[in-house]
Design a protein around this motif. Structure first.
Motif, PDB file in Angstrom:
ATOM      1  N   THR A  52      56.705  33.878  35.608  1.00 26.08           N
ATOM      2  CA  THR A  52      55.573  33.285  36.306  1.00 26.08           C
ATOM      3  C   THR A  52      54.310  33.918  35.737  1.00 26.08           C
ATOM      4  OG1 THR A  52      56.871  33.023  38.311  1.00 26.08           O
ATOM      5  CG2 THR A  52      54.472  32.947  38.547  1.00 26.08           C
ATOM      6  N   TYR A  53      53.410  33.082  35.281  1.00 23.83           N
ATOM      7  CA  TYR A  53      52.172  33.574  34.672  1.00 23.83           C
ATOM      8  C   TYR A  53      50.980  33.286  35.574  1.00 23.83           C
ATOM      9  CZ  TYR A  53      54.731  33.990  30.278  1.00 23.83           C
ATOM     10  OH  TYR A  53      55.627  34.351  29.307  1.00 23.83           O
ATOM     11  N   THR A  54      50.066  34.227  35.612  1.00 19.29           N
ATOM     12  CA  THR A  54      48.771  34.032  36.256  1.00 19.29           C
ATOM     13  C   THR A  54      47.730  34.220  35.166  1.00 19.29           C
ATOM     14  OG1 THR A  54      49.604  34.938  38.327  1.00 19.29           O
ATOM     15  CG2 THR A  54      47.204  34.845  38.047  1.00 19.29           C
ATOM     16  N   ILE A  55      46.934  33.192  34.915  1.00 22.96           N
ATOM     17  CA  ILE A  55      45.944  33.244  33.839  1.00 22.96           C
ATOM     18  C   ILE A  55      44.569  33.025  34.456  1.00 22.96           C
ATOM     19  CG2 ILE A  55      45.204  32.245  31.645  1.00 22.96           C
ATOM     20  CD1 ILE A  55      48.134  31.178  31.356  1.00 22.96           C
ATOM     21  N   ASN A  56      43.705  34.024  34.297  1.00 22.37           N
ATOM     22  CA  ASN A  56      42.339  33.948  34.813  1.00 22.37           C
ATOM     23  C   ASN A  56      41.357  34.107  33.650  1.00 22.37           C
ATOM     24  OD1 ASN A  56      43.069  33.821  37.604  1.00 22.37           O
ATOM     25  ND2 ASN A  56      43.590  35.979  37.446  1.00 22.37           N
ATOM     26  N   PRO A  96      32.889  44.509  35.920  1.00 22.70           N
ATOM     27  CA  PRO A  96      33.565  44.322  37.208  1.00 22.70           C
ATOM     28  C   PRO A  96      32.944  43.265  38.126  1.00 22.70           C
ATOM     29  CG  PRO A  96      32.389  46.413  37.152  1.00 22.70           C
ATOM     30  CD  PRO A  96      32.321  45.834  35.771  1.00 22.70           C
ATOM     31  N   ASP A  97      31.671  42.970  37.989  1.00 22.00           N
ATOM     32  CA  ASP A  97      31.034  42.007  38.892  1.00 22.00           C
ATOM     33  C   ASP A  97      31.047  40.579  38.359  1.00 22.00           C
ATOM     34  OD1 ASP A  97      30.456  44.052  40.711  1.00 22.00           O
ATOM     35  OD2 ASP A  97      28.620  44.571  39.628  1.00 22.00           O
ATOM     36  N   ALA A  98      31.662  40.359  37.198  1.00 23.05           N
ATOM     37  CA  ALA A  98      31.713  39.016  36.621  1.00 23.05           C
ATOM     38  C   ALA A  98      32.675  38.130  37.413  1.00 23.05           C
ATOM     39  CB  ALA A  98      32.154  39.086  35.165  1.00 23.05           C
ATOM     40  N   THR A  99      32.340  36.858  37.488  1.00 21.22           N
ATOM     41  CA  THR A  99      33.183  35.881  38.163  1.00 21.22           C
ATOM     42  C   THR A  99      34.478  35.704  37.375  1.00 21.22           C
ATOM     43  OG1 THR A  99      31.220  34.705  38.920  1.00 21.22           O
ATOM     44  CG2 THR A  99      33.289  33.487  38.963  1.00 21.22           C
ATOM     45  N   GLN A 100      35.587  35.680  38.087  1.00 22.80           N
ATOM     46  CA  GLN A 100      36.881  35.443  37.467  1.00 22.80           C
ATOM     47  C   GLN A 100      37.520  34.269  38.189  1.00 22.80           C
ATOM     48  OE1 GLN A 100      40.743  38.000  37.544  1.00 22.80           O
ATOM     49  NE2 GLN A 100      39.343  38.899  36.040  1.00 22.80           N
ATOM     50  N   VAL A 101      37.924  33.252  37.436  1.00 23.36           N
ATOM     51  CA  VAL A 101      38.510  32.059  38.054  1.00 23.36           C
ATOM     52  C   VAL A 101      39.876  31.758  37.456  1.00 23.36           C
ATOM     53  CG1 VAL A 101      36.300  30.986  38.651  1.00 23.36           C
ATOM     54  CG2 VAL A 101      37.355  30.495  36.459  1.00 23.36           C
ATOM     55  N   SER A 102      40.684  31.090  38.237  1.00 20.45           N
ATOM     56  CA  SER A 102      41.982  30.647  37.775  1.00 20.45           C
ATOM     57  C   SER A 102      41.790  29.574  36.715  1.00 20.45           C
ATOM     58  CB  SER A 102      42.773  30.060  38.949  1.00 20.45           C
ATOM     59  OG  SER A 102      43.869  29.333  38.479  1.00 20.45           O
ATOM     60  N   THR A 103      42.518  29.684  35.614  1.00 25.95           N
ATOM     61  CA  THR A 103      42.369  28.697  34.546  1.00 25.95           C
ATOM     62  C   THR A 103      42.904  27.339  34.948  1.00 25.95           C
ATOM     63  OG1 THR A 103      44.404  29.496  33.585  1.00 25.95           O
ATOM     64  CG2 THR A 103      42.357  30.281  32.620  1.00 25.95           C
TER      65      THR A 103
END
Length: 122
Positions: A52-56, A96-103
């Motif tokens: 199972t992969y999680t890619i952000n 650390p404060d950059a937005t991270q979203v699910s691909t």
């Protein structure tokens, strides 16, 4: 794993064209960022029975020595959209404060109306 795709060059040299492409709705119009995600999704789909992969993703820009978050809401004033690079011994350089979203979210938004986009089954 952490991966960085980095483009460097003078204004007008084609960085945005190379990274994003001209038309992400068509396979041949995609830039490096979208092609890399296509490959990651294909690998994740092939291995879905075992892993199972999680890619952000994060998308940042350094312009005139100012680091900005390209995924932040466009209503945020540019003065408030400045980030700092922090270095830690444990994990190296970070923003650390950059937005991270699910691909998957980014991928679906970019390809929601395209017939040639593969919907990942991750």
């Amino acid at each position: 794993y952490n991966v960085c795709i980095f483009a460097y060059g003078q204004t007008g040299s084609g960085k945005t064209h190379t990274m994003s492409g001209t038309n992400v709705q068509k396979l041949e119009g995609r830039g490096i960022n979208y092609r890399a995600l296509d490959d990651l999704f294909a690998i994740a789909a092939e291995r879905s029975a075992e892993w199972t992969y999680t890619i952000n993703v994060q998308m940042l820009e350094i312009y005139n020595e100012v680091l900005r978050d390209l995924l932040v809401d466009s209503s945020v004033p540019k003065k408030e959209n400045r980030l700092d690079i922090r270095m830690t011994e444990r994990s190296g350089n970070n923003v650390p404060d950059a937005t991270q979203v699910s691909t998957q979210l980014v991928y679906h938004n970019a390809c929601s109306n395209a017939s040639d986009c593969v919907t990942p089954q991750v």
